[in-house]
Scaffold this motif. Structure first.
Motif, short mmCIF file in Angstrom:
data_model
loop_
_atom_site.label_atom_id
_atom_site.label_comp_id
_atom_site.label_asym_id
_atom_site.label_seq_id
_atom_site.Cartn_x
_atom_site.Cartn_y
_atom_site.Cartn_z
N VAL A 1 0.83 -1.20 0.00
CA VAL A 1 0.00 0.00 0.00
C VAL A 1 0.87 1.25 0.00
CG1 VAL A 1 -1.56 1.36 1.43
CG2 VAL A 1 -2.05 -1.05 1.00
N ARG A 2 1.89 1.27 0.83
CA ARG A 2 2.77 2.43 0.89
C ARG A 2 3.48 2.65 -0.45
NH1 ARG A 2 5.62 1.96 6.89
NH2 ARG A 2 3.80 2.68 8.09
N GLU A 3 3.90 1.56 -1.10
CA GLU A 3 4.56 1.69 -2.40
C GLU A 3 3.58 2.22 -3.45
OE1 GLU A 3 7.76 1.46 -3.22
OE2 GLU A 3 8.14 1.19 -1.07
N GLN A 4 2.32 1.80 -3.35
CA GLN A 4 1.31 2.31 -4.28
C GLN A 4 1.10 3.81 -4.10
OE1 GLN A 4 -2.27 -0.07 -3.91
NE2 GLN A 4 -1.13 -1.96 -4.26
N LEU A 5 1.09 4.27 -2.84
CA LEU A 5 0.95 5.70 -2.59
C LEU A 5 2.14 6.47 -3.15
CD1 LEU A 5 -0.43 8.16 -1.30
CD2 LEU A 5 0.85 7.65 0.80
N LEU A 6 3.35 5.98 -2.88
CA LEU A 6 4.55 6.64 -3.39
C LEU A 6 4.53 6.68 -4.92
CD1 LEU A 6 7.23 5.08 -1.00
CD2 LEU A 6 6.28 7.40 -0.89
N ALA A 7 4.03 5.63 -5.56
CA ALA A 7 3.94 5.60 -7.01
C ALA A 7 2.96 6.65 -7.51
CB ALA A 7 3.52 4.21 -7.49
N GLN A 8 1.86 6.85 -6.78
CA GLN A 8 0.89 7.89 -7.16
C GLN A 8 1.54 9.27 -7.10
OE1 GLN A 8 -2.46 7.55 -8.17
NE2 GLN A 8 -1.91 5.40 -8.32
N LEU A 9 2.29 9.53 -6.05
CA LEU A 9 2.96 10.82 -5.91
C LEU A 9 4.03 11.00 -6.98
CD1 LEU A 9 3.31 11.01 -2.01
CD2 LEU A 9 1.63 12.14 -3.46
N GLN A 10 4.75 9.93 -7.28
CA GLN A 10 5.75 9.98 -8.35
C GLN A 10 5.08 10.31 -9.68
OE1 GLN A 10 9.17 9.60 -8.04
NE2 GLN A 10 9.23 10.19 -10.21
N GLY A 11 3.87 9.81 -9.87
CA GLY A 11 3.15 10.09 -11.11
C GLY A 11 2.87 11.57 -11.30
N PHE A 12 2.63 12.30 -10.21
CA PHE A 12 2.42 13.74 -10.32
C PHE A 12 3.68 14.44 -10.82
CE2 PHE A 12 -1.00 12.83 -7.23
CZ PHE A 12 -2.05 13.47 -7.87
N LEU A 13 4.84 13.91 -10.43
CA LEU A 13 6.10 14.51 -10.88
C LEU A 13 6.30 14.33 -12.38
CD1 LEU A 13 8.52 13.36 -8.02
CD2 LEU A 13 7.47 15.60 -8.32
N GLU A 14 5.74 13.27 -12.92
CA GLU A 14 5.92 12.97 -14.33
C GLU A 14 4.92 13.68 -15.22
OE1 GLU A 14 5.72 8.74 -14.35
OE2 GLU A 14 7.54 8.50 -13.14
N HIS A 15 3.90 14.30 -14.62
CA HIS A 15 2.91 15.06 -15.38
C HIS A 15 3.03 16.53 -14.97
CE1 HIS A 15 1.38 10.98 -15.83
NE2 HIS A 15 0.69 11.40 -16.87
N LYS A 16 3.87 17.24 -15.69
CA LYS A 16 4.20 18.61 -15.32
C LYS A 16 3.37 19.65 -16.06
CE LYS A 16 8.99 17.03 -14.80
NZ LYS A 16 10.39 17.22 -15.21
N ASN A 17 2.57 19.21 -17.04
CA ASN A 17 1.86 20.17 -17.88
C ASN A 17 0.75 20.90 -17.14
OD1 ASN A 17 0.74 17.55 -17.81
ND2 ASN A 17 -0.60 18.00 -19.54
N ILE A 18 0.19 20.27 -16.10
CA ILE A 18 -0.88 20.90 -15.33
C ILE A 18 -0.48 20.93 -13.86
CG2 ILE A 18 -3.30 20.75 -14.62
CD1 ILE A 18 -3.89 19.28 -17.20
N LYS A 19 -0.64 22.09 -13.25
CA LYS A 19 -0.34 22.19 -11.82
C LYS A 19 -1.53 21.68 -11.03
CE LYS A 19 3.25 25.64 -11.28
NZ LYS A 19 3.70 26.76 -10.44
N GLU A 20 -1.29 20.61 -10.27
CA GLU A 20 -2.35 20.02 -9.46
C GLU A 20 -2.29 20.56 -8.03
OE1 GLU A 20 -4.65 18.43 -10.73
OE2 GLU A 20 -3.91 17.33 -12.48
N CYS A 21 -3.42 20.43 -7.31
CA CYS A 21 -3.50 20.86 -5.92
C CYS A 21 -3.53 19.63 -5.02
CB CYS A 21 -4.75 21.69 -5.69
SG CYS A 21 -4.79 23.23 -6.65
N LEU A 22 -2.61 19.59 -4.08
CA LEU A 22 -2.53 18.45 -3.16
C LEU A 22 -2.53 18.94 -1.72
CD1 LEU A 22 -0.40 17.80 -5.75
CD2 LEU A 22 -0.33 15.63 -4.57
N LEU A 23 -3.23 18.20 -0.87
CA LEU A 23 -3.23 18.47 0.58
C LEU A 23 -2.84 17.19 1.29
CD1 LEU A 23 -3.91 20.12 3.15
CD2 LEU A 23 -6.27 19.29 2.92
N LEU A 24 -1.73 17.25 2.03
CA LEU A 24 -1.27 16.09 2.80
C LEU A 24 -1.53 16.34 4.28
CD1 LEU A 24 1.12 16.58 0.33
CD2 LEU A 24 1.43 14.22 1.06
N ILE A 25 -2.18 15.38 4.92
CA ILE A 25 -2.56 15.52 6.32
C ILE A 25 -1.68 14.57 7.15
CG2 ILE A 25 -4.45 15.36 7.98
CD1 ILE A 25 -6.33 15.60 5.48
#
Length: 203
Positions: free
Chosen positions: A92-116
């Motif tokens: 599960v933790r690796e899947q989360l890290l992969a999701q965050l890594q995916g945001f780094l690979e998509h730079k064309n749109i600035k996304e909004c993230l909130l980490l709690i």
């Protein structure tokens, strides 16, 4: 209004936050991980799973990137790391890290993230914690990232938990969090999101 994309939506903190968001009328794209789901969580989900404002998706591997599903929508990605620290599951933790890594690979749109995040002392040093911190710092360079630490406002309110209600960063079993603490925390997180207008569309 932005779609609230909530990770770990069936977990202790995530489920409560999902419920509160739906009560307030927000649209929620709820995400969880197949490796995490328990029978009790399945039963709990029946309480909100039929809400017209909620969609649900389970992640089963590291190659599924949720961003590709939601590219046509304006979203706030909400990641309660409090649940990921509370339940130790390597997949599960690796899947989360992969999701965050995916945001780094998509730079064309600035996304909004909130980490709690949980209290700093509850984020024990581990390879997961180190990778998470590194990814967050990289994400801040190209996306709109906000971090909300529960200890900033809740450390004085949290009562001493019994021995069986403490954080577990070594085992695979979920450790119960105080329900009153979770309820207060989610309400304060929602208030923070509304004050910062994080779920309003960008003008």
């Amino acid at each position: 209004m932005k779609t609230a994309v909530l990770f770990g939506a069936r977990q202790s903190f995530g489920f409560e936050l999902c419920s509160v968001l739906l009560e307030k009328g927000y649209e929620v794209f709820a995400i969880d991980h197949q490796d995490w789901i328990t029978d009790q969580q399945e039963e709990n989900w029946l309480l909100i799973g039929r809400n017209a404002n909620v969609r649900y998706r389970e992640l089963s591997n590291e190659k599924e990137f949720i961003h590709q599903t939601l590219m046509e929508e304006e979203c706030l990605y909400i990641i309660p790391t409090i649940d990921y620290f509370n339940r130790c599951n390597t997949n599960v933790r690796e899947q989360l890290l992969a999701q965050l890594q995916g945001f780094l690979e998509h730079k064309n749109i600035k996304e909004c993230l909130l980490l709690i995040h949980p209290h700093a002392t509850e984020r024990k040093q581990s390879s997961f914690a180190g990778k998470l911190v590194t990814l967050i710092e990289l994400l801040k360079q190209m996306h709109h990232v906000q971090e909300f630490c529960l200890s900033d406002i809740l450390c004085e309110e949290k009562t001493s938990a019994p021995e069986n209600e403490t954080w577990d960063n070594t085992g695979e079993n979920m450790v119960a969090l105080d329900k009153g603490y979770i309820s207060n925390a989610t309400k304060k997180v929602l208030r923070y999101m509304e004050q910062k207008k994080l779920l309003e569309n960008d003008s």
